[in-house]
Design a protein around this motif. Structure first.
Motif, mmCIF file in Angstrom:
data_model
loop_
_atom_site.group_PDB
_atom_site.id
_atom_site.type_symbol
_atom_site.label_atom_id
_atom_site.label_comp_id
_atom_site.label_asym_id
_atom_site.label_seq_id
_atom_site.Cartn_x
_atom_site.Cartn_y
_atom_site.Cartn_z
ATOM 1 N N ASP A 234 -0.122 2.351 17.281
ATOM 2 C CA ASP A 234 -0.875 1.133 17.615
ATOM 3 C C ASP A 234 -1.550 0.510 16.401
ATOM 4 O OD1 ASP A 234 -2.940 2.868 17.088
ATOM 5 O OD2 ASP A 234 -3.838 2.771 19.088
ATOM 6 N N GLY A 235 -1.289 1.065 15.205
ATOM 7 C CA GLY A 235 -1.841 0.493 13.986
ATOM 8 C C GLY A 235 -3.166 1.079 13.552
ATOM 9 N N THR A 236 -3.690 2.032 14.315
ATOM 10 C CA THR A 236 -4.954 2.663 13.941
ATOM 11 C C THR A 236 -4.739 3.617 12.773
ATOM 12 O OG1 THR A 236 -5.750 2.537 16.223
ATOM 13 C CG2 THR A 236 -6.862 4.087 14.755
ATOM 14 N N ILE A 237 -5.618 3.550 11.795
ATOM 15 C CA ILE A 237 -5.543 4.448 10.647
ATOM 16 C C ILE A 237 -6.724 5.402 10.698
ATOM 17 C CG2 ILE A 237 -5.608 4.602 8.127
ATOM 18 C CD1 ILE A 237 -4.261 1.879 8.033
ATOM 19 N N ARG A 238 -6.436 6.693 10.643
ATOM 20 C CA ARG A 238 -7.499 7.688 10.697
ATOM 21 C C ARG A 238 -7.093 8.918 9.903
ATOM 22 N NH1 ARG A 238 -6.496 11.165 15.398
ATOM 23 N NH2 ARG A 238 -4.692 10.383 16.591
ATOM 24 N N ILE B 157 0.646 -2.271 5.613
ATOM 25 C CA ILE B 157 0.237 -1.592 6.851
ATOM 26 C C ILE B 157 -0.808 -0.515 6.601
ATOM 27 C CG2 ILE B 157 2.452 -2.039 7.974
ATOM 28 C CD1 ILE B 157 3.119 0.953 7.438
ATOM 29 N N GLY B 158 -1.151 -0.255 5.336
ATOM 30 C CA GLY B 158 -2.143 0.759 5.030
ATOM 31 C C GLY B 158 -2.743 0.529 3.664
ATOM 32 N N ALA B 159 -3.974 0.980 3.484
ATOM 33 C CA ALA B 159 -4.702 0.793 2.226
ATOM 34 C C ALA B 159 -4.545 -0.641 1.730
ATOM 35 C CB ALA B 159 -4.213 1.782 1.167
ATOM 36 N N PRO B 160 -4.720 -1.637 2.609
ATOM 37 C CA PRO B 160 -4.452 -3.024 2.201
ATOM 38 C C PRO B 160 -5.385 -3.470 1.091
ATOM 39 C CG PRO B 160 -5.661 -2.985 4.263
ATOM 40 C CD PRO B 160 -5.305 -1.567 3.965
ATOM 41 N N HIS B 161 -4.837 -4.282 0.196
ATOM 42 C CA HIS B 161 -5.653 -4.810 -0.893
ATOM 43 C C HIS B 161 -6.762 -5.687 -0.344
ATOM 44 C CE1 HIS B 161 -6.856 -6.680 -4.646
ATOM 45 N NE2 HIS B 161 -6.760 -7.844 -4.032
ATOM 46 N N GLN B 162 -7.956 -5.493 -0.882
ATOM 47 C CA GLN B 162 -9.078 -6.365 -0.587
ATOM 48 C C GLN B 162 -9.713 -6.747 -1.916
ATOM 49 O OE1 GLN B 162 -11.579 -4.118 2.091
ATOM 50 N NE2 GLN B 162 -10.340 -4.636 3.878
ATOM 51 N N ASP B 163 -9.953 -8.009 -2.103
ATOM 52 C CA ASP B 163 -10.533 -8.457 -3.362
ATOM 53 C C ASP B 163 -11.934 -7.891 -3.524
ATOM 54 O OD1 ASP B 163 -8.349 -9.999 -4.235
ATOM 55 O OD2 ASP B 163 -8.957 -11.665 -2.947
ATOM 56 N N SER C 216 -3.875 -4.455 -5.566
ATOM 57 C CA SER C 216 -3.869 -3.026 -5.857
ATOM 58 C C SER C 216 -2.782 -2.353 -5.032
ATOM 59 C CB SER C 216 -5.240 -2.431 -5.539
ATOM 60 O OG SER C 216 -5.615 -2.728 -4.200
ATOM 61 N N TYR C 217 -2.576 -1.048 -5.252
ATOM 62 C CA TYR C 217 -1.540 -0.324 -4.525
ATOM 63 C C TYR C 217 -1.876 -0.269 -3.039
ATOM 64 C CZ TYR C 217 0.753 1.197 -8.815
ATOM 65 O OH TYR C 217 1.442 1.225 -10.001
ATOM 66 N N GLU C 218 -0.890 -0.618 -2.230
ATOM 67 C CA GLU C 218 -1.050 -0.617 -0.783
ATOM 68 C C GLU C 218 0.225 -0.085 -0.135
ATOM 69 O OE1 GLU C 218 -2.045 -4.676 0.134
ATOM 70 O OE2 GLU C 218 -0.365 -5.476 -0.997
ATOM 71 N N VAL C 219 0.113 0.382 1.099
ATOM 72 C CA VAL C 219 1.266 0.878 1.836
ATOM 73 C C VAL C 219 1.972 -0.324 2.451
ATOM 74 C CG1 VAL C 219 2.078 2.442 3.630
ATOM 75 C CG2 VAL C 219 0.040 3.029 2.297
ATOM 76 N N VAL C 220 3.259 -0.486 2.123
ATOM 77 C CA VAL C 220 4.003 -1.688 2.493
ATOM 78 C C VAL C 220 5.182 -1.306 3.383
ATOM 79 C CG1 VAL C 220 5.332 -3.652 1.629
ATOM 80 C CG2 VAL C 220 3.346 -2.824 0.346
ATOM 81 N N GLU C 221 5.397 -2.082 4.421
ATOM 82 C CA GLU C 221 6.513 -1.873 5.335
ATOM 83 C C GLU C 221 7.486 -3.046 5.246
ATOM 84 O OE1 GLU C 221 6.320 -0.735 9.855
ATOM 85 O OE2 GLU C 221 6.424 -2.923 9.670
ATOM 86 N N LEU C 222 8.778 -2.725 5.112
ATOM 87 C CA LEU C 222 9.842 -3.715 5.189
ATOM 88 C C LEU C 222 10.626 -3.472 6.468
ATOM 89 C CD1 LEU C 222 12.011 -5.783 4.193
ATOM 90 C CD2 LEU C 222 13.069 -3.870 2.944
ATOM 91 N N ASP C 223 10.720 -4.494 7.310
ATOM 92 C CA ASP C 223 11.571 -4.430 8.497
ATOM 93 C C ASP C 223 12.928 -5.000 8.103
ATOM 94 O OD1 ASP C 223 12.929 -4.712 10.913
ATOM 95 O OD2 ASP C 223 11.107 -5.207 12.022
#
Length: 661
Positions: free
Chosen positions: A57-61, A374-380, A358-365
């Motif tokens: 469901d997109g929850t990260i824990r 989809i994870g550790a998304p970059h935030q300024d 910055s480094y983030e978890v990326v998903e390619l469909d």
């Protein structure tokens, strides 16, 4: 309103604490059922790694509670520290290596129990270590690389592939660990089981070769849980195979640089035909240096296509059709992909960064071509206008050779320099030296550029990403080509009017620390230097002062010690401190098994009384590379203070570094 102030004096909201809090990157992505898992850095928690999970469901824990730290020390650089799978009875099971004791543990995150040990206790930093686990629930085992220390020397070590029972019986009984290979090869990677469970493949190599020099892909039959008929498949002394996987038809896919670039190949173990090169001739790398065990540059999809990480200098994620050679790249800004990749149905998951993220978890469909973080998304963390805009450059070195670099000019939206003022520049020498600087957003770079100090990252000869010939420019030329190439970039920037020739500095860690120190004693290009966890005495490093993995690295970088001992002496900075005129700061972790503090101590003793302003900062609890937020902060502030004092800059925003003579 834009103010005018001299380069190097601009105020910046990017302080050392902010840069330190963003140090590190996600790593080792994998899938567990319909979830995506990976490890993340925790600089504020003593530098530990955390294992996290993204549910359907997109929850990260968290997948592991504090203080568990999944990180291996095999070959000291480690490798893949975890593996997970869905159990028939429901819920995931994960096995992982816990950094403090290096034991292998199992854990059911959705159950009531804490992690339980699978392997015996051993002495801290010695005894038994594990890496690159492969879960086989049907067999009730985890297969992985076992590294065992057999004596007091760092090179008293053996490595084999071993099977560890999941029932915990080996936690108190070493005899329950079943060795699947002998130790006829000094180094091995984790085993990859064929889809039918009848064969297994792995990579092996021996000293004095490093894995980017020559490796062999091994195969064996699996009979009653044992490896039989062990034999080499491909590779050799002058061919670097860095990944091997089984396809569904029983063929083996592997990455090899036999044609001068790391490229994808296919071979059928039972056929007499040679290996076929897939998507070759592009003058791009589809692999990289095997610094850690279990790195992955490609992954098969269920539809027969292959997800690949590839590029020249920069890297991208693509989907390759092995039948036609057609390669379609993912759409997105990312210019650097980490050597880890996972597949889930039609989706490919990796870890990537760009000059603005910055480094983030990326998903390619792959079904839609859509990409997303989809994870550790970059935030300024700050206004993006404060971050540098890199320029990919090619400079000319001695003999007309090309030198690749990423140049980051000073940048601040609120400040400009007076007309005619030229900025100071710092040359960054990367580690390895068989490595490279990536084109990514780095707040440590922005820490300097936002203050009006330029940065140039040099991918000197010997760097990866540009083919084997470029990589081998450094063969027996370490301390020569790297020094010359860094100097060529520095002087090139000065000659074209981009940098102040009187305010050039150099910095680097590990092999980059070597290049920094060697540059300070060999050239008069730099006004000062920041040297971190360096190699300073080649003879000492070649005769027992480092770990096993790199204990014979200098045989190729410098030459055989038995044949050219004078070369080791002539190139070592520790023997030429009489040539040193530039101030420096020396930064060292006291728990570093790769570049130990004794090298720094020897260098400082040689410098003593020579009147060279310098400082030495040694950090308790830090190894090779700094991980703790307070250490990274202190190191950055010390470096900036060195530059400020040397270049005559007013920098009240950092503590003054005490320089002794």
């Amino acid at each position: 309103m834009v103010s005018t102030a001299a380069y190097g004096t601009w105020p910046s909201p990017i302080d050392a604490a902010l840069a330190a809090s963003h140090d590190g990157r996600p790593e080792f992505v994998g899938t567990v059922g319909d979830e995506v898992w990976w490890t993340e850095p925790r600089p504020a928690e003593g530098g530990r790694r955390a294992l996290v999970r993204r549910t359907a469901d997109g929850t990260i824990r968290s997948a592991l509670p504090e203080p568990w730290n999944p990180r291996s020390r095999v070959i000291e650089y480690g490798g893949t520290p975890w593996a997970g799978s869905e159990r028939e009875e429901g819920g995931p099971l994960v096995v992982f290596v816990h950094f403090p004791d290096q034991r292998l543990y199992a854990y059911a995150p959705d159950g009531p129990d804490q992690p339980w040990p699978l392997t015996p206790e051993s002495g801290p930093g010695g005894g038994l270590r594990w890496v690159d686990p492969q879960l086989h629930l049907g067999r009730g085992e985890v297969w992985c690389v076992l590294e065992e220390f057999t004596g007091p020397s760092p090179t008293d070590v053996r490595r084999v592939i071993a099977a560890v029972p999941l029932d915990g019986s080996a936690a108190d009984d070493r005899g329950s660990v079943r060795e699947l290979t002998d130790d006829s090869h000094r180094f091995v990677t984790g085993p990859r089981l064929s889809p039918d469970g009848r064969r297994v493949a792995w990579i092996a190599w021996d000293h004095p070769r490093m894995p980017w020099d020559g490796t062999v892909a091994m195969v064996a039959d699996v009979r009653e849980g044992r490896f039989t008929d062990v034999r080499p498949l491909v590779g050799g002394a002058d061919e670097s195979v860095v990944q091997v996987e089984w396809d569904r038809d029983g063929s083996v896919l592997f990455v090899s640089d036999v044609a001068g670039w790391w490229e994808l190949h296919r071979i059928r173990p039972d056929a007499a035909a040679p290996a076929d090169r897939i998507c070759g001739g592009r003058n791009e790398e589809f692999g990289g240096p095997l610094w850690r065990i279990g790195l992955r540059w490609f992954h098969l999809l269920d539809n027969g296509l292959i997800a690949v990480i590839h590029g020249r200098g920069t890297t991208t994620l693509g989907v390759l059709d092995p039948e036609t050679g057609e390669l379609v790249d993912a759409v997105g800004p990312w210019t650097a992909w980490v050597e880890t990749i996972a597949v889930q149905d039609t989706r490919v998951v990796g870890i990537a960064a760009s000059p603005h993220t910055s480094y983030e978890v990326v998903e390619l469909d792959t079904a839609t071509g859509h990409t997303r973080a989809i994870g550790a998304p970059h935030q300024d963390a700050v206004d993006p206008a404060l971050c540098p805009e890199p320029v990919i450059r090619t400079f000319t070195g001695p003999g007309g050779r090309e030198i690749h670099a990423h140049v980051y000019p000073p940048r601040h939206p609120g400040f400009t320099a007076p007309e005619g003022d030229l900025p100071p520049y710092v040359i960054w020498a990367h580690g390895g030296p068989t490595g490279r600087s990536q084109l990514v957003l780095d707040l440590e770079v922005a820490y300097f550029t936002s203050r009006g100090i330029g940065v140039a990252e040099v991918n000197y000869g010997g760097s990866t990403g540009y083919g084997r010939a470029y990589r081998e420019r450094l063969r027996e030329q370490w301390g020569v080509v790297d020094v010359e190439d860094c100097a060529a970039v520095a002087t090139g920037l000065a000659e074209e009017g981009s940098a102040d020739p009187a305010r050039l500095a150099i910095r680097g860690g590990s092999a980059g620390g070597w290049t920094t120190a060697a540059s300070l004693v060999q050239t008069d290009v730099y006004a000062c230097g920041a040297i971190s966890y360096p190699i300073l005495d080649l003879a000492g490093w070649a005769t027992g002062e480092t770990h096993d993995f790199e204990s014979q690295y200098l045989e190729s970088l410098v030459g055989p010690y038995a044949e050219v001992p004078e070369r080791y002496h002539e190139r070592s900075p520790v023997h030429h401190t009489d040539r040193l005129t530039a101030p420096f700061v020396l930064l060292q972790g006291l728990d570093d098994p790769i570049c130990p503090p004794v090298q720094c101590e020897r260098f400082l003793a040689a410098v003593e009384g020579r009147g060279i302003p310098h400082a030495y900062l040694a950090f308790e609890g830090e190894g090779h590379g700094f991980r703790r937020a307070d250490t990274v902060r202190s190191a950055l502030e010390a470096e900036l203070s060195l530059y400020a004092q040397t270049f005559g800059l007013d920098r009240p925003d950092v503590p003054r570094l005490e320089l002794r003579k």
